[in-house]
Structures are given as structure tokens and as C-alpha cells.
Design a protein around this motif. Sequence first.
Motif, PDB file in Angstrom:
ATOM      1  N   ILE A 158       0.807  -1.137   0.085  1.00 37.37           N
ATOM      2  CA  ILE A 158      -0.139  -0.088  -0.183  1.00 37.37           C
ATOM      3  C   ILE A 158       0.831   1.339   0.025  1.00 37.37           C
ATOM      4  O   ILE A 158       0.475   2.146  -0.685  1.00 37.37           O
ATOM      5  CB  ILE A 158      -0.950   0.161   1.254  1.00 37.37           C
ATOM      6  N   MET A 159       1.889   1.334   0.913  1.00 34.93           N
ATOM      7  CA  MET A 159       2.687   2.549   0.879  1.00 34.93           C
ATOM      8  C   MET A 159       3.529   2.803  -0.315  1.00 34.93           C
ATOM      9  O   MET A 159       3.654   4.092  -0.533  1.00 34.93           O
ATOM     10  CB  MET A 159       3.416   2.497   2.069  1.00 34.93           C
ATOM     11  N   PRO A 160       4.051   2.105  -1.007  1.00 35.73           N
ATOM     12  CA  PRO A 160       4.889   2.593  -2.155  1.00 35.73           C
ATOM     13  C   PRO A 160       4.205   3.108  -3.333  1.00 35.73           C
ATOM     14  O   PRO A 160       4.496   4.126  -3.626  1.00 35.73           O
ATOM     15  CB  PRO A 160       5.307   1.104  -2.837  1.00 35.73           C
ATOM     16  N   PRO A 161       2.521   2.722  -3.639  1.00 39.08           N
ATOM     17  CA  PRO A 161       1.986   3.626  -4.592  1.00 39.08           C
ATOM     18  C   PRO A 161       1.450   4.824  -3.826  1.00 39.08           C
ATOM     19  O   PRO A 161       1.557   5.817  -4.586  1.00 39.08           O
ATOM     20  CB  PRO A 161       0.725   2.828  -4.877  1.00 39.08           C
ATOM     21  N   ILE A 162       1.193   4.831  -2.615  1.00 34.02           N
ATOM     22  CA  ILE A 162       0.757   6.162  -1.961  1.00 34.02           C
ATOM     23  C   ILE A 162       2.071   7.108  -2.035  1.00 34.02           C
ATOM     24  O   ILE A 162       2.081   8.331  -2.385  1.00 34.02           O
ATOM     25  CB  ILE A 162       0.467   6.171  -0.585  1.00 34.02           C
ATOM     26  N   GLY A 163       3.370   6.406  -1.764  1.00 32.90           N
ATOM     27  CA  GLY A 163       4.418   7.360  -1.793  1.00 32.90           C
ATOM     28  C   GLY A 163       4.669   7.712  -3.349  1.00 32.90           C
ATOM     29  O   GLY A 163       5.122   9.089  -3.405  1.00 32.90           O
ATOM     30  N   TRP A 164       4.443   7.032  -4.443  1.00 33.16           N
ATOM     31  CA  TRP A 164       4.640   7.466  -5.669  1.00 33.16           C
ATOM     32  C   TRP A 164       3.436   8.484  -5.955  1.00 33.16           C
ATOM     33  O   TRP A 164       3.770   9.407  -6.769  1.00 33.16           O
ATOM     34  CB  TRP A 164       4.276   6.135  -6.646  1.00 33.16           C
ATOM     35  N   LEU A 165       2.186   8.465  -5.420  1.00 33.30           N
ATOM     36  CA  LEU A 165       1.392   9.366  -5.886  1.00 33.30           C
ATOM     37  C   LEU A 165       1.748  10.728  -5.083  1.00 33.30           C
ATOM     38  O   LEU A 165       1.268  11.643  -5.856  1.00 33.30           O
ATOM     39  CB  LEU A 165      -0.169   8.958  -5.497  1.00 33.30           C
ATOM     40  N   ASP A 223       8.702   8.673   1.250  1.00 39.49           N
ATOM     41  CA  ASP A 223       8.501   7.522   2.035  1.00 39.49           C
ATOM     42  C   ASP A 223       8.224   7.820   3.338  1.00 39.49           C
ATOM     43  O   ASP A 223       8.989   8.159   4.000  1.00 39.49           O
ATOM     44  CB  ASP A 223       9.975   6.952   1.923  1.00 39.49           C
ATOM     45  N   PHE A 224       7.010   7.372   3.655  1.00 38.87           N
ATOM     46  CA  PHE A 224       6.452   7.765   5.143  1.00 38.87           C
ATOM     47  C   PHE A 224       7.364   7.057   6.034  1.00 38.87           C
ATOM     48  O   PHE A 224       7.583   7.771   7.252  1.00 38.87           O
ATOM     49  CB  PHE A 224       5.080   7.059   5.243  1.00 38.87           C
ATOM     50  N   SER A 225       7.545   5.870   5.843  1.00 40.10           N
ATOM     51  CA  SER A 225       8.815   5.304   6.921  1.00 40.10           C
ATOM     52  C   SER A 225       9.958   6.020   7.288  1.00 40.10           C
ATOM     53  O   SER A 225      10.447   5.916   8.483  1.00 40.10           O
ATOM     54  CB  SER A 225       8.848   3.716   6.550  1.00 40.10           C
ATOM     55  N   ALA A 226      10.500   6.789   6.175  1.00 42.28           N
ATOM     56  CA  ALA A 226      11.540   7.543   6.619  1.00 42.28           C
ATOM     57  C   ALA A 226      11.558   8.810   7.185  1.00 42.28           C
ATOM     58  O   ALA A 226      12.484   9.737   7.442  1.00 42.28           O
ATOM     59  CB  ALA A 226      12.636   7.275   5.540  1.00 42.28           C
ATOM     60  N   MET A 227      10.210   9.177   7.163  1.00 41.60           N
ATOM     61  CA  MET A 227       9.949  10.539   7.773  1.00 41.60           C
ATOM     62  C   MET A 227      10.302  10.709   9.129  1.00 41.60           C
ATOM     63  O   MET A 227       9.776   9.841   9.828  1.00 41.60           O
ATOM     64  CB  MET A 227       8.497  11.187   7.330  1.00 41.60           C
ATOM     65  N   GLY A 246       6.779   9.205  10.739  1.00 43.20           N
ATOM     66  CA  GLY A 246       6.385   8.419   9.383  1.00 43.20           C
ATOM     67  C   GLY A 246       6.039   6.978   9.882  1.00 43.20           C
ATOM     68  O   GLY A 246       5.198   6.288   9.358  1.00 43.20           O
ATOM     69  N   SER A 247       6.996   6.502  10.793  1.00 38.51           N
ATOM     70  CA  SER A 247       6.593   5.022  11.152  1.00 38.51           C
ATOM     71  C   SER A 247       5.135   4.963  11.938  1.00 38.51           C
ATOM     72  O   SER A 247       4.311   3.929  11.917  1.00 38.51           O
ATOM     73  CB  SER A 247       7.389   4.338  12.195  1.00 38.51           C
ATOM     74  N   PHE A 248       4.737   6.151  12.678  1.00 36.04           N
ATOM     75  CA  PHE A 248       3.367   6.174  13.042  1.00 36.04           C
ATOM     76  C   PHE A 248       2.373   6.307  12.260  1.00 36.04           C
ATOM     77  O   PHE A 248       1.238   5.640  12.377  1.00 36.04           O
ATOM     78  CB  PHE A 248       3.407   7.696  14.073  1.00 36.04           C
ATOM     79  N   VAL A 249       2.539   6.999  11.013  1.00 34.36           N
ATOM     80  CA  VAL A 249       1.535   7.109  10.050  1.00 34.36           C
ATOM     81  C   VAL A 249       1.566   5.538   9.461  1.00 34.36           C
ATOM     82  O   VAL A 249       0.247   5.385   9.130  1.00 34.36           O
ATOM     83  CB  VAL A 249       2.028   7.955   8.773  1.00 34.36           C
ATOM     84  N   ASN A 250       2.548   5.041   9.323  1.00 40.73           N
ATOM     85  CA  ASN A 250       2.284   3.462   8.799  1.00 40.73           C
ATOM     86  C   ASN A 250       1.470   2.973   9.884  1.00 40.73           C
ATOM     87  O   ASN A 250       0.735   1.934   9.345  1.00 40.73           O
ATOM     88  CB  ASN A 250       3.562   3.002   8.648  1.00 40.73           C
ATOM     89  N   ILE A 264      -0.634   3.706  11.779  1.00 41.33           N
ATOM     90  CA  ILE A 264      -2.201   4.171  11.671  1.00 41.33           C
ATOM     91  C   ILE A 264      -2.843   3.533  10.468  1.00 41.33           C
ATOM     92  O   ILE A 264      -4.038   2.741  10.824  1.00 41.33           O
ATOM     93  CB  ILE A 264      -2.323   5.773  11.834  1.00 41.33           C
ATOM     94  N   ILE A 265      -2.226   3.449   9.437  1.00 43.56           N
ATOM     95  CA  ILE A 265      -2.800   2.861   8.303  1.00 43.56           C
ATOM     96  C   ILE A 265      -3.131   1.449   8.593  1.00 43.56           C
ATOM     97  O   ILE A 265      -4.016   0.900   8.061  1.00 43.56           O
ATOM     98  CB  ILE A 265      -1.915   2.973   7.167  1.00 43.56           C
ATOM     99  N   ALA A 266      -2.123   0.599   9.117  1.00 42.64           N
ATOM    100  CA  ALA A 266      -2.001  -0.735   9.295  1.00 42.64           C
ATOM    101  C   ALA A 266      -3.342  -0.943  10.288  1.00 42.64           C
ATOM    102  O   ALA A 266      -4.083  -1.716  10.065  1.00 42.64           O
ATOM    103  CB  ALA A 266      -0.760  -1.366  10.189  1.00 42.64           C
ATOM    104  N   PHE A 267      -3.532  -0.287  11.328  1.00 38.37           N
ATOM    105  CA  PHE A 267      -4.634  -0.193  12.229  1.00 38.37           C
ATOM    106  C   PHE A 267      -5.928  -0.050  11.410  1.00 38.37           C
ATOM    107  O   PHE A 267      -6.857  -0.908  11.859  1.00 38.37           O
ATOM    108  CB  PHE A 267      -4.584   0.719  13.426  1.00 38.37           C
ATOM    109  N   VAL A 268      -5.956   0.915  10.788  1.00 38.68           N
ATOM    110  CA  VAL A 268      -7.329   1.079   9.911  1.00 38.68           C
ATOM    111  C   VAL A 268      -7.519  -0.132   8.911  1.00 38.68           C
ATOM    112  O   VAL A 268      -8.755  -0.446   8.876  1.00 38.68           O
ATOM    113  CB  VAL A 268      -7.212   2.229   8.882  1.00 38.68           C
ATOM    114  N   ILE A 269      -6.541  -0.778   8.455  1.00 37.08           N
ATOM    115  CA  ILE A 269      -6.804  -1.884   7.698  1.00 37.08           C
ATOM    116  C   ILE A 269      -7.016  -3.155   8.631  1.00 37.08           C
ATOM    117  O   ILE A 269      -8.072  -3.849   8.032  1.00 37.08           O
ATOM    118  CB  ILE A 269      -5.505  -2.163   6.826  1.00 37.08           C
ATOM    119  N   VAL A 270      -6.526  -3.582   9.671  1.00 45.75           N
ATOM    120  CA  VAL A 270      -6.955  -4.411  10.622  1.00 45.75           C
ATOM    121  C   VAL A 270      -8.251  -4.335  11.120  1.00 45.75           C
ATOM    122  O   VAL A 270      -9.255  -5.104  10.953  1.00 45.75           O
ATOM    123  CB  VAL A 270      -5.971  -4.493  11.564  1.00 45.75           C
ATOM    124  N   ALA A 271      -8.524  -3.070  11.464  1.00 52.42           N
ATOM    125  CA  ALA A 271      -9.984  -2.405  11.988  1.00 52.42           C
ATOM    126  C   ALA A 271     -11.167  -2.879  10.907  1.00 52.42           C
ATOM    127  O   ALA A 271     -12.085  -3.760  11.097  1.00 52.42           O
ATOM    128  CB  ALA A 271     -10.197  -1.363  12.340  1.00 52.42           C
TER     129      ALA A 271
END
Length: 133
Positions: A41-48, A53-57, A81-85, A87-94
Motif C-alpha cells: 500500500i505505501m509504495p503507491p501512496i509514496g509514488w502518488l 517514503d512515510f517510514s523514513a519521515m 512516518g512510522s506512526f503514519v504507517n 495508523i494505516i495498518a490499524f485502519v486496515i486491521v479494523a
Amino acid sequence: MSMLQEFKEFAMRGNVVDMAVGIVIGAAFGKIVTSLVSDVIMPPIGWLTGGIDFSAMKWVIKPADDSNPAHKIAEIAINYGSFVNTIIAFVIVAFAIFILVKIINRFYTKAAAATPADVALLTEIRDLLKNRQ
């Protein structure tokens, strides 16, 4: 009752074993979701967003100091950036759990709605006898 026997009874209850299985499956599911977020998910979001790269922020509070090899000081940073990742993982799991519960509830509703023929017949007879009086 000895403490060991008491613990054995506690550990062998159905709910505890079910909970343990759920925790193990949940941990494995968490790893799958983490991989889904970071690798799919994150590579296309980073590309868009222009290659971000959120994980490096991060916000560096104090940069690393390795000028003295005998006394290196590590970087102090807030890795948002890790926190953003996360949160996205949490939303997907939920969302996945929401869909799973919705599917399970649909099965329970269908099972509860299907009344056996003999019960339906007895209910109809009861209602006819009520109306007759």
C-alpha cells in the motif's frame, strides 16, 4: 487445592484456550497486515505523493555525533512516518475485522431465521387455538 492444579483448571477452560488461539492468529495476521501496508500500500501512496517514503519521515531533535569514535552519540528523533504507517495498518486491521464480524453475523442471522418445520407447525396450531377462544 494446590496452586498447580488450580492453574491447570484455569488454563484448560475453553475460553482461555480459544483466547490463546485468537492471540496467536492475531499476531500472525498483524504481520501480514504490516507487510501489506509497508510493501503493497505505501509504495503507491509514496509514488502518488511524489516519492515520499512515510517510514523514513522523522523530526531530528539532536543529530548523531560520531566525531569521537570512542564516544558516539546516537541520533534522537521522532519517527512520525512510522506512526503514519502504524495508523494505516490499524485502519486496515479494523476494517478487515469489521468485514469478518459482518460476515459472521450474517450467518447467525440466517441460522436464527430458519425455523424448523415442526416448530413452525406447532406455532401455527398455537396461534389458531388462541384465535378460536
